[in-house]
Design an enzyme around this catalytic site. Structure first.
Site, PDB file in Angstrom:
ATOM      1  N   GLY A 367       0.855  -1.184   0.000  1.00  0.00           N
ATOM      2  CA  GLY A 367       0.000   0.000   0.000  1.00  0.00           C
ATOM      3  C   GLY A 367       0.881   1.220   0.000  1.00  0.00           C
ATOM      4  O   GLY A 367       2.075   1.143  -0.275  1.00  0.00           O
ATOM      5  N   GLY A 369       3.426   3.493   0.915  1.00  0.00           N
ATOM      6  CA  GLY A 369       4.558   3.543   1.831  1.00  0.00           C
ATOM      7  C   GLY A 369       4.869   2.244   2.531  1.00  0.00           C
ATOM      8  O   GLY A 369       5.734   2.209   3.394  1.00  0.00           O
ATOM      9  N   LYS A 384       7.320  -0.090   6.697  1.00  0.00           N
ATOM     10  CA  LYS A 384       6.810   1.239   6.385  1.00  0.00           C
ATOM     11  C   LYS A 384       7.996   2.181   6.227  1.00  0.00           C
ATOM     12  O   LYS A 384       8.812   2.325   7.133  1.00  0.00           O
ATOM     13  CB  LYS A 384       5.884   1.732   7.505  1.00  0.00           C
ATOM     14  CG  LYS A 384       5.357   3.147   7.262  1.00  0.00           C
ATOM     15  CD  LYS A 384       4.486   3.600   8.417  1.00  0.00           C
ATOM     16  CE  LYS A 384       4.036   5.038   8.244  1.00  0.00           C
ATOM     17  NZ  LYS A 384       3.251   5.523   9.384  1.00  0.00           N
ATOM     18  N   ASP A 481      -5.543  10.918  13.042  1.00  0.00           N
ATOM     19  CA  ASP A 481      -5.553  10.609  11.611  1.00  0.00           C
ATOM     20  C   ASP A 481      -6.250   9.277  11.358  1.00  0.00           C
ATOM     21  O   ASP A 481      -5.765   8.443  10.594  1.00  0.00           O
ATOM     22  CB  ASP A 481      -4.125  10.583  11.065  1.00  0.00           C
ATOM     23  CG  ASP A 481      -4.086  10.690   9.537  1.00  0.00           C
ATOM     24  OD1 ASP A 481      -5.062  11.205   8.954  1.00  0.00           O
ATOM     25  OD2 ASP A 481      -3.091  10.262   8.933  1.00  0.00           O
TER      26      ASP A 481
END
Length: 671
Positions: A367, A369, A384, A481
């Site tokens: 996905g 990063g 990541k 977030d």
């Protein structure tokens, strides 16, 4: 040859020599250690409530058993853990604190023993504390997390008295006072010290439960020092159990116990024989170990050089250069991590990660990063890769590593390790085979596997994860977030919240904070945060409400205005719900698997979470209760935030509306 190996061998020989010296010439400390410990003063020591009791077979007792199971299951991999079990009024809160020198197996054994002892010593008590040899354990029907309690301290002293108590008292007081200040600002709230006293050495230890603030830790230890100096200054050793902290001092190294012997040890012949045994056994073993280590080091060095050469041919950005910048960054952001923590959160070699991901090839991409990686044992993990070109990247990396090291929950993604290589910063996570939620939710073909029961399970899992961050973890964390791409799905489609780079900790009794730098994703940001920079736990509740509506409808909020049906998904849901047409929001793929009443209830809960005024939004504790209790009456939601954001004064309430805060135990403070 690696310096650490030489150091470990030298330390081993010194340990044997030191042990022999103690064997050859017994001191007051050794006599105390072997013969004078008072079994009557050994743990367990307990504090029991005499005012509140529970009955056998009650819901409180069942919740208490579940709490014991949860705490015991976590004790093998973390020395401190707190959690709660059940719902009010039978909710029970509990924590354990293993002393920082204790390994995982001993910690688990101590916590298991404590759960047995506390029931025997405090039968049917709704609030109890027990201190064991290697840990202390506490539970209550009241939420005590992060609260200082210095009542009922339990001091214990050895029966052997010191020859000069006033001199000894002054030295001990100075040692413990310095340790209290040091522990208060240590990441583990733990400190030890060895202080010479005549022909012996004082070994001292202090520790606080890590849900306390630095000031609370220092206050707890100062009270403990005062209590221990009042009762026990004439003894050669003492310990004190407190609900919130612990201290101990002895004339022997109890936190790194050295072996002792009860054999007859008088005379130089005994010493000479022991030294001969040491020389004849240890020296050959050390030589063999050195030889094996040297051969292994040569082989690994050759392999490492070969790997670096291979990577260097793929591009200059992937050269492994251990410069000053890298060292400084590691020291600045990760100082205070002890050896045990290093083992729990390993540092991955950048060259190995780069080679294993084929130089971060897109063919391994999971996905945005993230890439897949197979470790040496065949286990698949996710890598990541954070941006290294900006200060924001460094800040996000530091925040995410330090935060996620301190929180553990089944609905939060687990961090396995990290890597820093010049400007490159990598996080190694557990691998989630079903990728992120948006990957399945917003694709018509993949969304078919998300039937109603799975979507309900995902919603409830996200809610529990947020509740843990807001109320049940030792830190009060705002994610800031929350969105579908930051919710990962494991093999059984269970959700795990990820990406803590934007997260913030709310200290003490604060309920909101302000920032001039707005970060996050539009469409999921609460209006007071997007417009005024105000964020609180209610900001996460808003994001959760948007996410809930997206999950049950299969419609993305961002870009919904292009449908020309309404400015946003929230506005459209609000309109249909008020017109009694909420079922029109139903995802067509759910026709055969959903319950219409349950669907409308979830829309109702979602609209409560996205109300424009943060004051009227429920807390995640209330949300979890609403999701579980189908019979709970829900208040009518106020206008959702689909136009201009505002944050009204909390003294201005609508007398005709029903505030959802009636269901919660906390809320945003007035400003």
């Amino acid at each position: 040859m690696p310096h650490f190996l030489i150091y470990e061998i030298t330390k081993f020989i010194f340990w044997l020599a030191r042990g022999t010296a103690r064997v050859a010439k017994p001191s007051e400390a050794l006599i105390y250690e072997l013969a004078c410990a008072d079994p009557l003063n050994d743990p367990p020591d307990e504090l029991c409530s005499s005012t509140t009791n529970y009955t056998a077979g009650s819901r409180f007792e069942n919740n208490l058993k579940d709490l014991f199971l949860s705490l015991s299951s976590n004790s093998s991999f973390t020395r401190f853990y707190n959690t709660s079990s059940g719902n009010d009024p039978d909710r029970v809160y509990g924590l354990y604190m293993c002393f920082n020198y204790v390994n995982g197996n001993d910690c688990q054994s101590c916590v298991s023993l404590a759960t047995t002892d506390i029931v025997k010593l405090c039968p049917n008590s709704k609030e109890a504390f027990v201190g064991e040899e290697l840990c202390q354990f506490r539970y209550s029907n009241q939420n005590f997390f992060g609260q200082l309690n210095v009542t009922g301290n339990i001091p214990k002293q050895n029966e052997v008295n010191i020859s000069e108590p006033q001199l000894f008292k002054g030295v001990v007081n100075n040692v413990l006072s310095n340790l209290a200040k040091k522990a208060a600002f240590d990441p583990n709230m733990y400190a030890t010290r060895e202080e010479p006293f005549k022909d012996d050495t004082i070994y001292a230890l202090v520790q606080c439960s890590t849900d306390l603030s630095a000031n609370q830790c220092n206050s707890c230890l100062q009270k403990a020092i005062s209590d221990i100096q009042t009762c026990c200054f004439f003894s050669v050793g003492a310990r004190l159990f407190s609900r919130s902290c612990y201290l101990r001092y002895e004339f022997y190294n109890f936190y790194q116990v050295l072996p002792s012997s009860t054999d007859n040890m008088n005379g130089e012949s005994s010493v000479r024989k022991i030294w001969m045994i040491i020389i004849l056994t240890v020296v050959p073993v050390c030589l063999v170990v050195v030889l094996i280590a040297f051969v292994y080091w040569l082989a690994m060095n050759k392999k490492s050089k070969k790997r670096k050469n291979e990577i260097a041919t793929q591009g200059p950005i992937f050269r492994t250069v251990h410069g000053q910048h890298n060292t400084d960054f590691q020291h600045q952001n990760f100082q205070g991590r002890n050896e045990q923590q290093d083992q729990e959160l390993p540092y991955f070699d950048f060259a190995s990660v780069s080679a294993a991901t084929d130089n971060f090839s897109d063919s391994n991409k999971l996905g945005e990063g993230a890439l897949a990686l197979f470790t040496s044992n065949g286990k698949q993990v996710a890598v990541k890769r954070l941006s290294g070109c900006s200060e924001q990247g460094s800040s996000e990396f530091t925040t995410e590593v330090l935060l996620i090291m301190k929180v553990q929950h089944k609905n939060l993604v687990r961090l396995l390790g990290f890597c820093i290589e010049r400007e490159e910063k990598l996080l190694i996570y557990e691998y989630m085979p079903n990728s992120s939620l948006d990957f399945s939710l917003f694709d018509a073909n993949r969304r078919e596997q998300l039937n109603w029961s799975r979507r309900i399970n995902i919603i409830n899992g996200i809610a529990r994860g947020l509740l843990y961050l807001h109320e049940d973890s030792r830190l009060r964390i705002i994610h800031r977030d929350l969105k579908p791409s930051n919710v990962l799905l494991d093999n059984d489609m269970n959700p795990k919240i990820s990406d803590f780079g934007m997260a913030r900790i709310i200290e003490g009794n604060e309920h909101e904070a302000n920032t001039a730098k707005i970060v996050g994703t539009y469409g999921y940001m609460a209006p007071e945060y997007a417009m005024e920079g105000l964020y609180s736990i209610k900001s996460d509740v808003y994001s959760f409400g948007v996410l809930l509506l997206e999950i049950i409808t299969g419609i993305r909020n961002a870009g919904f205005h292009q449908s020309k049906r309404a400015p946003s998904l929230l506005a459209y849901a609000w309109k249909l719900w008020n017109e009694g047409k909420g079922l029109e929001l139903m995802d067509p793929l759910l026709t055969n698997s959903f319950s219409s009443d349950e669907f409308l209830r979830y829309i109702h809960i979602g609209l409560l979470c996205v109300q424009e005024d943060a004051y009227y939004r429920p807390t995640m504790f209330s949300v979890v209760q609403m999701l579980k209790a189908q019979t709970m009456t829900l208040c009518r939601p106020e206008r959702p935030a689909f136009s201009v954001g505002r944050f009204t004064d909390h003294y201005e309430t609508n007398p005709n509306s029903c505030s959802v805060n009636g269901l919660t135990s906390s809320g945003v403070l007035p400003r």
